[in-house]
Design a protein around this motif. Structure first.
Motif, short mmCIF file in Angstrom:
data_model
loop_
_atom_site.label_atom_id
_atom_site.label_comp_id
_atom_site.label_asym_id
_atom_site.label_seq_id
_atom_site.Cartn_x
_atom_site.Cartn_y
_atom_site.Cartn_z
N LEU A 87 0.83 -1.21 0.00
CA LEU A 87 0.00 0.00 0.00
C LEU A 87 0.86 1.26 0.00
N LEU A 88 1.93 1.22 0.79
CA LEU A 88 2.83 2.38 0.85
C LEU A 88 3.51 2.60 -0.50
N GLY A 89 3.84 1.51 -1.19
CA GLY A 89 4.50 1.62 -2.48
C GLY A 89 3.65 2.29 -3.54
N GLU A 90 2.33 2.33 -3.31
CA GLU A 90 1.43 2.97 -4.27
C GLU A 90 1.43 4.49 -4.13
N LEU A 91 2.06 5.00 -3.07
CA LEU A 91 2.11 6.44 -2.83
C LEU A 91 3.55 6.93 -2.96
N CYS A 92 3.76 7.98 -3.72
CA CYS A 92 5.10 8.54 -3.85
C CYS A 92 5.34 9.52 -2.69
N PRO A 93 6.61 9.85 -2.40
CA PRO A 93 6.90 10.78 -1.29
C PRO A 93 6.15 12.11 -1.40
N HIS A 94 6.00 12.62 -2.63
CA HIS A 94 5.28 13.88 -2.79
C HIS A 94 3.82 13.74 -2.36
N GLU A 95 3.19 12.63 -2.73
CA GLU A 95 1.79 12.41 -2.32
C GLU A 95 1.68 12.30 -0.81
N LEU A 96 2.64 11.62 -0.20
CA LEU A 96 2.63 11.49 1.25
C LEU A 96 2.80 12.84 1.93
N ARG A 97 3.66 13.69 1.35
CA ARG A 97 3.85 15.03 1.92
C ARG A 97 2.57 15.85 1.81
N GLU A 98 1.86 15.71 0.69
CA GLU A 98 0.59 16.42 0.51
C GLU A 98 -0.43 15.96 1.55
N ILE A 99 -0.52 14.65 1.73
CA ILE A 99 -1.43 14.11 2.74
C ILE A 99 -1.02 14.59 4.13
N GLY A 100 0.30 14.58 4.37
CA GLY A 100 0.80 15.02 5.67
C GLY A 100 0.49 16.47 5.95
N ASP A 101 0.66 17.33 4.96
CA ASP A 101 0.35 18.75 5.14
C ASP A 101 -1.12 18.95 5.51
N HIS A 102 -1.98 18.20 4.82
CA HIS A 102 -3.41 18.28 5.11
C HIS A 102 -3.69 17.78 6.52
N HIS A 103 -3.04 16.67 6.88
CA HIS A 103 -3.28 16.08 8.20
C HIS A 103 -2.78 17.00 9.32
N VAL A 104 -1.63 17.62 9.11
CA VAL A 104 -1.10 18.56 10.10
C VAL A 104 -2.10 19.70 10.33
N ALA A 105 -2.63 20.23 9.23
CA ALA A 105 -3.58 21.34 9.34
C ALA A 105 -4.85 20.93 10.08
N VAL A 106 -5.39 19.76 9.72
CA VAL A 106 -6.63 19.29 10.34
C VAL A 106 -6.42 18.97 11.82
N SER A 107 -5.37 18.22 12.13
CA SER A 107 -5.14 17.83 13.51
C SER A 107 -4.82 19.03 14.40
N GLY A 108 -4.04 19.96 13.86
CA GLY A 108 -3.71 21.15 14.64
C GLY A 108 -4.94 21.98 14.94
N ALA A 109 -5.77 22.19 13.92
CA ALA A 109 -6.99 22.98 14.12
C ALA A 109 -7.94 22.29 15.10
N ALA A 110 -8.05 20.96 14.97
CA ALA A 110 -8.94 20.21 15.86
C ALA A 110 -8.46 20.29 17.31
N ALA A 111 -7.16 20.16 17.52
CA ALA A 111 -6.62 20.21 18.88
C ALA A 111 -6.84 21.58 19.51
N LYS A 112 -6.63 22.63 18.73
CA LYS A 112 -6.84 23.99 19.25
C LYS A 112 -8.29 24.20 19.67
N LEU A 113 -9.22 23.79 18.80
CA LEU A 113 -10.64 23.96 19.12
C LEU A 113 -11.06 23.07 20.28
N ALA A 114 -10.48 21.87 20.35
CA ALA A 114 -10.81 20.98 21.46
C ALA A 114 -10.40 21.61 22.79
N ALA A 115 -9.24 22.26 22.81
CA ALA A 115 -8.78 22.93 24.03
C ALA A 115 -9.74 24.04 24.44
#
Length: 248
Positions: A102-130
Protein backbone atom coordinates in the motif's frame (compact mmCIF):
# COMPACT_ATOMS: atom_id res chain seq x y z
CA UNK A 1 -27.43 -3.22 20.44
CA UNK A 2 -26.74 -0.59 17.81
CA UNK A 3 -23.22 0.86 17.58
CA UNK A 4 -23.46 1.86 21.23
CA UNK A 5 -19.82 2.92 21.39
CA UNK A 6 -20.16 5.47 18.62
CA UNK A 7 -21.64 8.84 19.53
CA UNK A 8 -21.60 12.48 18.55
CA UNK A 9 -19.78 13.78 15.51
CA UNK A 10 -18.12 10.46 14.48
CA UNK A 11 -21.50 8.73 14.40
CA UNK A 12 -23.07 11.53 12.38
CA UNK A 13 -20.17 11.46 9.92
CA UNK A 14 -20.26 7.69 9.44
CA UNK A 15 -24.03 7.31 9.32
CA UNK A 16 -24.80 10.68 7.73
CA UNK A 17 -26.01 11.16 4.14
CA UNK A 18 -23.68 9.73 1.51
CA UNK A 19 -22.41 11.95 -1.27
CA UNK A 20 -21.41 10.83 -4.76
CA UNK A 21 -24.89 9.61 -5.59
CA UNK A 22 -24.96 6.89 -2.95
CA UNK A 23 -22.93 4.34 -4.92
CA UNK A 24 -22.47 0.88 -3.46
CA UNK A 25 -18.67 1.23 -3.28
CA UNK A 26 -18.95 4.58 -1.47
CA UNK A 27 -21.31 3.14 1.15
CA UNK A 28 -19.15 0.05 1.64
CA UNK A 29 -15.97 2.14 1.94
CA UNK A 30 -17.60 4.46 4.49
CA UNK A 31 -18.56 1.58 6.79
CA UNK A 32 -15.39 -0.48 6.22
CA UNK A 33 -13.24 2.54 7.07
CA UNK A 34 -15.13 3.02 10.34
CA UNK A 35 -14.62 -0.65 11.19
CA UNK A 36 -10.94 -0.55 10.25
CA UNK A 37 -10.34 2.49 12.44
CA UNK A 38 -12.10 0.90 15.40
CA UNK A 39 -14.88 3.49 15.41
CA UNK A 40 -17.33 0.60 15.19
CA UNK A 41 -15.96 -2.25 17.26
CA UNK A 42 -16.03 -6.02 17.18
CA UNK A 43 -19.44 -7.48 17.96
CA UNK A 44 -21.36 -4.23 17.60
CA UNK A 45 -24.63 -4.39 15.72
CA UNK A 46 -25.35 -2.01 12.88
CA UNK A 47 -28.74 -0.29 12.78
CA UNK A 48 -31.47 -2.14 10.89
CA UNK A 49 -31.35 -1.96 7.09
CA UNK A 50 -34.32 0.40 6.92
CA UNK A 51 -32.90 2.75 9.56
CA UNK A 52 -29.39 2.68 8.08
CA UNK A 53 -30.63 3.27 4.52
CA UNK A 54 -32.66 6.25 5.68
CA UNK A 55 -29.71 7.64 7.66
CA UNK A 56 -27.32 7.30 4.72
CA UNK A 57 -29.98 8.52 2.27
CA UNK A 58 -29.51 5.56 -0.06
CA UNK A 59 -31.89 2.93 -1.36
CA UNK A 60 -32.34 -0.33 0.52
CA UNK A 61 -31.04 -2.17 -2.55
CA UNK A 62 -27.82 -0.13 -2.53
CA UNK A 63 -27.35 -0.70 1.18
CA UNK A 64 -27.88 -4.44 0.90
CA UNK A 65 -25.29 -4.69 -1.86
CA UNK A 66 -22.82 -2.71 0.27
CA UNK A 67 -23.45 -4.92 3.31
CA UNK A 68 -23.02 -8.01 1.13
CA UNK A 69 -19.64 -6.68 -0.01
CA UNK A 70 -18.60 -6.14 3.61
CA UNK A 71 -19.65 -9.68 4.50
CA UNK A 72 -17.54 -10.99 1.63
CA UNK A 73 -14.59 -9.05 3.08
CA UNK A 74 -15.16 -10.67 6.46
CA UNK A 75 -16.05 -7.36 8.14
CA UNK A 76 -19.67 -8.24 8.91
CA UNK A 77 -21.61 -11.33 9.83
CA UNK A 78 -25.36 -11.76 9.61
CA UNK A 79 -27.28 -13.44 12.41
CA UNK A 80 -30.80 -14.66 11.82
CA UNK A 81 -33.75 -14.86 14.15
CA UNK A 82 -34.62 -12.84 17.20
CA UNK A 83 -31.90 -10.34 18.02
CA UNK A 84 -30.37 -10.90 14.61
CA UNK A 85 -28.90 -8.39 12.21
CA UNK A 86 -25.51 -7.31 10.88
CA UNK A 87 -22.66 -7.52 13.40
CA UNK A 88 -19.14 -6.15 13.06
CA UNK A 89 -16.09 -8.41 12.93
CA UNK A 90 -12.66 -6.97 13.73
CA UNK A 91 -10.38 -7.06 10.66
CA UNK A 92 -7.49 -9.49 10.58
CA UNK A 93 -4.11 -8.13 11.58
CA UNK A 94 -2.53 -6.38 8.58
CA UNK A 95 0.58 -8.06 7.21
CA UNK A 96 3.78 -6.05 6.81
CA UNK A 97 3.94 -7.14 3.17
CA UNK A 98 0.45 -5.79 2.48
CA UNK A 99 1.26 -2.53 4.24
CA UNK A 100 4.47 -2.11 2.23
CA UNK A 101 2.47 -2.74 -0.92
CA UNK A 102 0.00 0.00 0.00
CA UNK A 103 2.83 2.38 0.85
CA UNK A 104 4.50 1.62 -2.48
CA UNK A 105 1.43 2.97 -4.27
CA UNK A 106 2.11 6.44 -2.83
CA UNK A 107 5.10 8.54 -3.85
CA UNK A 108 6.90 10.78 -1.29
CA UNK A 109 5.28 13.88 -2.79
CA UNK A 110 1.79 12.41 -2.32
CA UNK A 111 2.63 11.49 1.25
CA UNK A 112 3.85 15.03 1.92
CA UNK A 113 0.59 16.42 0.51
CA UNK A 114 -1.43 14.11 2.74
CA UNK A 115 0.80 15.02 5.67
CA UNK A 116 0.35 18.75 5.14
CA UNK A 117 -3.41 18.28 5.11
CA UNK A 118 -3.28 16.08 8.20
CA UNK A 119 -1.10 18.56 10.10
CA UNK A 120 -3.58 21.34 9.34
CA UNK A 121 -6.63 19.29 10.34
CA UNK A 122 -5.14 17.83 13.51
CA UNK A 123 -3.71 21.15 14.64
CA UNK A 124 -6.99 22.98 14.12
CA UNK A 125 -8.94 20.21 15.86
CA UNK A 126 -6.62 20.21 18.88
CA UNK A 127 -6.84 23.99 19.25
CA UNK A 128 -10.64 23.96 19.12
CA UNK A 129 -10.81 20.98 21.46
CA UNK A 130 -8.78 22.93 24.03
CA UNK A 131 -11.30 25.74 23.74
CA UNK A 132 -14.48 23.65 23.66
CA UNK A 133 -13.99 20.22 25.23
CA UNK A 134 -15.67 19.47 28.54
CA UNK A 135 -14.54 17.20 31.36
CA UNK A 136 -16.39 14.19 29.93
CA UNK A 137 -14.70 14.51 26.54
CA UNK A 138 -11.28 14.94 28.14
CA UNK A 139 -11.88 11.84 30.24
CA UNK A 140 -12.79 9.90 27.09
CA UNK A 141 -9.57 11.05 25.42
CA UNK A 142 -7.63 9.97 28.50
CA UNK A 143 -9.06 6.46 28.18
CA UNK A 144 -7.96 6.37 24.54
CA UNK A 145 -4.41 7.28 25.55
CA UNK A 146 -4.55 4.33 27.93
CA UNK A 147 -5.81 2.05 25.18
CA UNK A 148 -2.79 2.91 23.04
CA UNK A 149 -0.41 2.32 25.94
CA UNK A 150 -1.73 -1.22 26.45
CA UNK A 151 -2.23 -2.13 22.77
CA UNK A 152 -0.12 -5.13 21.79
CA UNK A 153 -0.65 -5.66 18.08
CA UNK A 154 -0.23 -3.37 15.08
CA UNK A 155 -3.98 -3.44 14.49
CA UNK A 156 -4.78 -2.54 18.10
CA UNK A 157 -2.28 0.31 18.06
CA UNK A 158 -3.54 1.62 14.75
CA UNK A 159 -7.14 1.62 15.98
CA UNK A 160 -6.27 3.24 19.33
CA UNK A 161 -4.21 5.91 17.57
CA UNK A 162 -6.98 6.65 15.08
CA UNK A 163 -9.69 6.82 17.72
CA UNK A 164 -7.65 9.33 19.73
CA UNK A 165 -7.26 11.67 16.76
CA UNK A 166 -10.89 11.30 15.73
CA UNK A 167 -11.84 11.86 19.36
CA UNK A 168 -9.98 15.18 19.36
CA UNK A 169 -11.86 16.28 16.25
CA UNK A 170 -15.12 15.26 17.91
CA UNK A 171 -14.15 17.21 21.05
CA UNK A 172 -13.58 20.21 18.78
CA UNK A 173 -17.31 19.93 18.00
CA UNK A 174 -16.69 20.17 14.27
CA UNK A 175 -18.30 17.70 11.87
CA UNK A 176 -16.08 18.85 9.01
CA UNK A 177 -12.86 18.33 10.96
CA UNK A 178 -14.15 14.97 12.18
CA UNK A 179 -14.95 13.91 8.62
CA UNK A 180 -11.52 15.02 7.40
CA UNK A 181 -9.76 13.24 10.27
CA UNK A 182 -11.60 9.98 9.56
CA UNK A 183 -10.70 10.25 5.87
CA UNK A 184 -7.03 10.96 6.59
CA UNK A 185 -6.79 8.12 9.10
CA UNK A 186 -8.29 5.85 6.47
CA UNK A 187 -5.65 6.92 3.94
CA UNK A 188 -2.47 6.60 5.99
CA UNK A 189 -3.34 5.64 9.57
CA UNK A 190 -2.53 1.98 9.05
CA UNK A 191 0.76 2.77 7.32
CA UNK A 192 1.99 4.88 10.23
CA UNK A 193 2.41 1.65 12.22
CA UNK A 194 4.38 -0.17 9.52
CA UNK A 195 7.35 -2.06 11.04
CA UNK A 196 10.68 -1.26 9.40
CA UNK A 197 13.40 -3.92 9.32
CA UNK A 198 11.66 -5.81 12.10
CA UNK A 199 11.25 -2.79 14.36
CA UNK A 200 7.84 -1.37 15.25
CA UNK A 201 7.22 2.39 15.52
CA UNK A 202 8.07 3.78 18.96
CA UNK A 203 4.97 3.10 21.04
CA UNK A 204 6.32 4.83 24.15
CA UNK A 205 6.97 8.06 22.24
CA UNK A 206 3.53 7.93 20.63
CA UNK A 207 1.86 7.55 24.02
CA UNK A 208 3.92 10.42 25.44
CA UNK A 209 2.93 12.64 22.51
CA UNK A 210 -0.75 11.77 22.90
CA UNK A 211 -0.49 12.51 26.62
CA UNK A 212 1.15 15.87 25.90
CA UNK A 213 -1.62 16.85 23.50
CA UNK A 214 -4.25 15.84 26.05
CA UNK A 215 -2.57 17.84 28.84
CA UNK A 216 -2.71 20.95 26.64
CA UNK A 217 -6.37 20.32 25.80
CA UNK A 218 -7.28 19.77 29.45
CA UNK A 219 -5.44 22.97 30.35
CA UNK A 220 -7.36 24.95 27.76
CA UNK A 221 -4.15 25.99 25.99
CA UNK A 222 -5.21 26.02 22.36
CA UNK A 223 -1.91 27.14 20.87
CA UNK A 224 0.07 24.54 22.78
CA UNK A 225 -2.42 21.83 21.83
CA UNK A 226 -2.15 22.87 18.19
CA UNK A 227 1.65 22.90 18.25
CA UNK A 228 1.88 19.49 19.90
CA UNK A 229 -0.68 17.92 17.57
CA UNK A 230 1.03 19.34 14.49
CA UNK A 231 4.45 18.15 15.65
CA UNK A 232 3.08 14.68 16.42
CA UNK A 233 1.47 14.26 13.01
CA UNK A 234 4.49 15.69 11.20
CA UNK A 235 6.83 13.23 12.93
CA UNK A 236 4.67 10.34 11.81
CA UNK A 237 4.39 11.43 8.20
CA UNK A 238 8.12 12.26 8.00
CA UNK A 239 8.96 8.76 9.21
CA UNK A 240 6.57 7.34 6.63
CA UNK A 241 8.19 9.34 3.82
CA UNK A 242 11.62 8.09 4.88
CA UNK A 243 10.35 4.50 4.91
CA UNK A 244 8.87 4.99 1.44
CA UNK A 245 12.22 6.23 0.11
CA UNK A 246 13.96 3.18 1.53
CA UNK A 247 11.56 0.95 -0.35
CA UNK A 248 12.68 2.62 -3.59
Amino acid sequence: MSTKGLTGAPRQVIFGPVRDGGRVDVVARRISRAIGLGLITDGEQLPSESVLAESLKVSTVTLREALSSLRDQGLLETRRGRGGGSFVRTPLEPSAARMRGLLGELCPHELREIGDHHVAVSGAAAKLAAERAGAEQCAALGKLVGHLATARTIGERRRADARFHVGIAAAAQSHRLTRDEITLQGEVGELLWLPVYGQDPDLVSAVEQHSGILVAIEGGDGELARARAEAHVDLGITRLINVRRRLG
